[in-house]
Design a protein around this motif. Structure first.
Motif, PDB file in Angstrom:
ATOM      1  N   LEU A  74      35.375  40.169  52.022  1.00  0.00           N
ATOM      2  CA  LEU A  74      35.781  41.484  52.521  1.00  0.00           C
ATOM      3  C   LEU A  74      35.036  41.858  53.805  1.00  0.00           C
ATOM      4  CD1 LEU A  74      36.083  43.326  49.102  1.00  0.00           C
ATOM      5  CD2 LEU A  74      37.956  42.485  50.553  1.00  0.00           C
ATOM      6  N   ILE A  75      33.759  41.510  53.886  1.00  0.00           N
ATOM      7  CA  ILE A  75      32.990  41.783  55.110  1.00  0.00           C
ATOM      8  C   ILE A  75      33.566  40.989  56.277  1.00  0.00           C
ATOM      9  CG2 ILE A  75      30.750  41.409  56.228  1.00  0.00           C
ATOM     10  CD1 ILE A  75      29.499  42.195  53.472  1.00  0.00           C
ATOM     11  N   THR A  76      33.930  39.739  56.019  1.00  0.00           N
ATOM     12  CA  THR A  76      34.530  38.910  57.070  1.00  0.00           C
ATOM     13  C   THR A  76      35.858  39.506  57.534  1.00  0.00           C
ATOM     14  OG1 THR A  76      33.477  36.918  56.211  1.00  0.00           O
ATOM     15  CG2 THR A  76      35.379  36.598  57.642  1.00  0.00           C
ATOM     16  N   CYS A  77      36.668  39.966  56.596  1.00  0.00           N
ATOM     17  CA  CYS A  77      37.933  40.624  56.963  1.00  0.00           C
ATOM     18  C   CYS A  77      37.678  41.836  57.841  1.00  0.00           C
ATOM     19  CB  CYS A  77      38.705  41.051  55.714  1.00  0.00           C
ATOM     20  SG  CYS A  77      39.452  39.708  54.795  1.00  0.00           S
ATOM     21  N   ALA A  78      36.722  42.659  57.441  1.00  0.00           N
ATOM     22  CA  ALA A  78      36.416  43.879  58.193  1.00  0.00           C
ATOM     23  C   ALA A  78      35.863  43.545  59.578  1.00  0.00           C
ATOM     24  CB  ALA A  78      35.427  44.741  57.421  1.00  0.00           C
ATOM     25  N   THR A  79      34.992  42.545  59.647  1.00  0.00           N
ATOM     26  CA  THR A  79      34.393  42.146  60.922  1.00  0.00           C
ATOM     27  C   THR A  79      35.452  41.648  61.898  1.00  0.00           C
ATOM     28  OG1 THR A  79      32.353  41.552  59.792  1.00  0.00           O
ATOM     29  CG2 THR A  79      32.670  40.621  61.974  1.00  0.00           C
ATOM     30  N   LYS A  80      36.433  40.934  61.366  1.00  0.00           N
ATOM     31  CA  LYS A  80      37.504  40.399  62.215  1.00  0.00           C
ATOM     32  C   LYS A  80      38.658  41.381  62.376  1.00  0.00           C
ATOM     33  CE  LYS A  80      36.447  35.608  61.338  1.00  0.00           C
ATOM     34  NZ  LYS A  80      36.957  34.290  60.993  1.00  0.00           N
ATOM     35  N   GLN A  81      38.445  42.618  61.908  1.00  0.00           N
ATOM     36  CA  GLN A  81      39.431  43.697  61.984  1.00  0.00           C
ATOM     37  C   GLN A  81      40.767  43.291  61.363  1.00  0.00           C
ATOM     38  OE1 GLN A  81      39.445  44.890  66.095  1.00  0.00           O
ATOM     39  NE2 GLN A  81      37.564  46.045  65.831  1.00  0.00           N
ATOM     40  N   ARG A  82      40.668  42.562  60.237  1.00  0.00           N
ATOM     41  CA  ARG A  82      41.858  42.210  59.466  1.00  0.00           C
ATOM     42  C   ARG A  82      41.952  43.151  58.288  1.00  0.00           C
ATOM     43  NH1 ARG A  82      40.807  35.915  58.854  1.00  0.00           N
ATOM     44  NH2 ARG A  82      40.005  36.762  56.934  1.00  0.00           N
ATOM     45  N   GLU A  83      43.149  43.256  57.741  1.00  0.00           N
ATOM     46  CA  GLU A  83      43.362  44.097  56.572  1.00  0.00           C
ATOM     47  C   GLU A  83      42.565  43.546  55.388  1.00  0.00           C
ATOM     48  OE1 GLU A  83      47.357  44.470  54.412  1.00  0.00           O
ATOM     49  OE2 GLU A  83      47.367  46.037  55.953  1.00  0.00           O
ATOM     50  N   LEU A  84      41.889  44.428  54.658  1.00  0.00           N
ATOM     51  CA  LEU A  84      41.154  43.999  53.468  1.00  0.00           C
ATOM     52  C   LEU A  84      42.163  43.660  52.388  1.00  0.00           C
ATOM     53  CD1 LEU A  84      38.282  46.641  53.348  1.00  0.00           C
ATOM     54  CD2 LEU A  84      38.338  44.450  54.525  1.00  0.00           C
ATOM     55  N   SER A  85      42.147  42.412  51.945  1.00  0.00           N
ATOM     56  CA  SER A  85      43.142  41.969  50.975  1.00  0.00           C
ATOM     57  C   SER A  85      42.534  41.008  49.968  1.00  0.00           C
ATOM     58  CB  SER A  85      44.313  41.291  51.688  1.00  0.00           C
ATOM     59  OG  SER A  85      43.857  40.151  52.374  1.00  0.00           O
ATOM     60  N   PRO A  87      42.023  37.672  48.151  1.00  0.00           N
ATOM     61  CA  PRO A  87      42.235  36.291  48.575  1.00  0.00           C
ATOM     62  C   PRO A  87      43.174  35.514  47.663  1.00  0.00           C
ATOM     63  CG  PRO A  87      40.035  36.555  47.677  1.00  0.00           C
ATOM     64  CD  PRO A  87      40.658  37.924  47.725  1.00  0.00           C
ATOM     65  N   LEU A  88      43.479  36.063  46.511  1.00  0.00           N
ATOM     66  CA  LEU A  88      44.363  35.382  45.573  1.00  0.00           C
ATOM     67  C   LEU A  88      45.821  35.749  45.788  1.00  0.00           C
ATOM     68  CD1 LEU A  88      44.587  33.477  43.176  1.00  0.00           C
ATOM     69  CD2 LEU A  88      44.196  35.422  41.688  1.00  0.00           C
ATOM     70  N   CYS A  89      46.113  37.052  45.874  1.00  0.00           N
ATOM     71  CA  CYS A  89      47.512  37.485  45.960  1.00  0.00           C
ATOM     72  C   CYS A  89      47.852  38.163  47.285  1.00  0.00           C
ATOM     73  CB  CYS A  89      47.842  38.417  44.804  1.00  0.00           C
ATOM     74  SG  CYS A  89      46.996  40.010  44.885  1.00  0.00           S
ATOM     75  N   ASN A  90      46.862  38.346  48.142  1.00  0.00           N
ATOM     76  CA  ASN A  90      47.028  38.955  49.456  1.00  0.00           C
ATOM     77  C   ASN A  90      47.414  40.431  49.395  1.00  0.00           C
ATOM     78  OD1 ASN A  90      46.662  38.496  52.207  1.00  0.00           O
ATOM     79  ND2 ASN A  90      48.854  38.287  52.546  1.00  0.00           N
ATOM     80  N   THR A  91      47.223  41.073  48.244  1.00  0.00           N
ATOM     81  CA  THR A  91      47.487  42.499  48.112  1.00  0.00           C
ATOM     82  C   THR A  91      46.378  43.280  48.811  1.00  0.00           C
ATOM     83  OG1 THR A  91      48.603  42.187  46.005  1.00  0.00           O
ATOM     84  CG2 THR A  91      47.750  44.393  46.456  1.00  0.00           C
ATOM     85  N   ARG A  92      46.771  44.321  49.506  1.00  0.00           N
ATOM     86  CA  ARG A  92      45.804  45.169  50.201  1.00  0.00           C
ATOM     87  C   ARG A  92      44.926  45.878  49.183  1.00  0.00           C
ATOM     88  NH1 ARG A  92      47.700  49.884  54.183  1.00  0.00           N
ATOM     89  NH2 ARG A  92      45.648  50.762  54.425  1.00  0.00           N
ATOM     90  N   VAL A  93      43.623  45.902  49.438  1.00  0.00           N
ATOM     91  CA  VAL A  93      42.691  46.556  48.509  1.00  0.00           C
ATOM     92  C   VAL A  93      41.958  47.689  49.211  1.00  0.00           C
ATOM     93  CG1 VAL A  93      42.406  44.602  46.982  1.00  0.00           C
ATOM     94  CG2 VAL A  93      40.890  44.830  48.926  1.00  0.00           C
TER      95      VAL A  93
END
Length: 93
Positions: A74-85, A87-93
């Protein structure tokens, strides 16, 4: 029920799209089954004493991960300004 391609598309295109959807559904089902006993991020089996975090994805099967793994994800997603999702189902969290 017969599937009809949209106007301007061919039957073979419809079959490819349907096959991709089926493959994805089968892949997600296999991952969910494996995720019950291991972390899909690090691939390690859960052991007694492991601290796990559940993401609220709205699925019937809980999506559990090692705390360190999912927090890093989740930190990596946030750092790369990607949607927090998830990793299994790609649902936004």
């Amino acid at each position: 029920h017969v599937l009809e391609p949209p106007p301007g598309h061919h039957v073979d295109e419809l079959l490819v799209v349907h096959a991709r959807a089926l493959e994805r559904a089968e892949l997600v089902a296999a991952y969910e089954e494996a995720a019950e006993s291991s972390c899909v991020i690090c691939q390690d089996d859960y052991k007694e004493g492991d601290v796990l975090r559940e993401l609220k994805c709205g699925t019937a099967v809980p999506h559990l991960f090692h705390v360190e793994c999912i927090d890093r994800w989740l930190i990596t997603c946030a750092t790369k300004q990607r949607e927090l999702s998830c990793p299994l189902c790609n649902t936004r969290v």
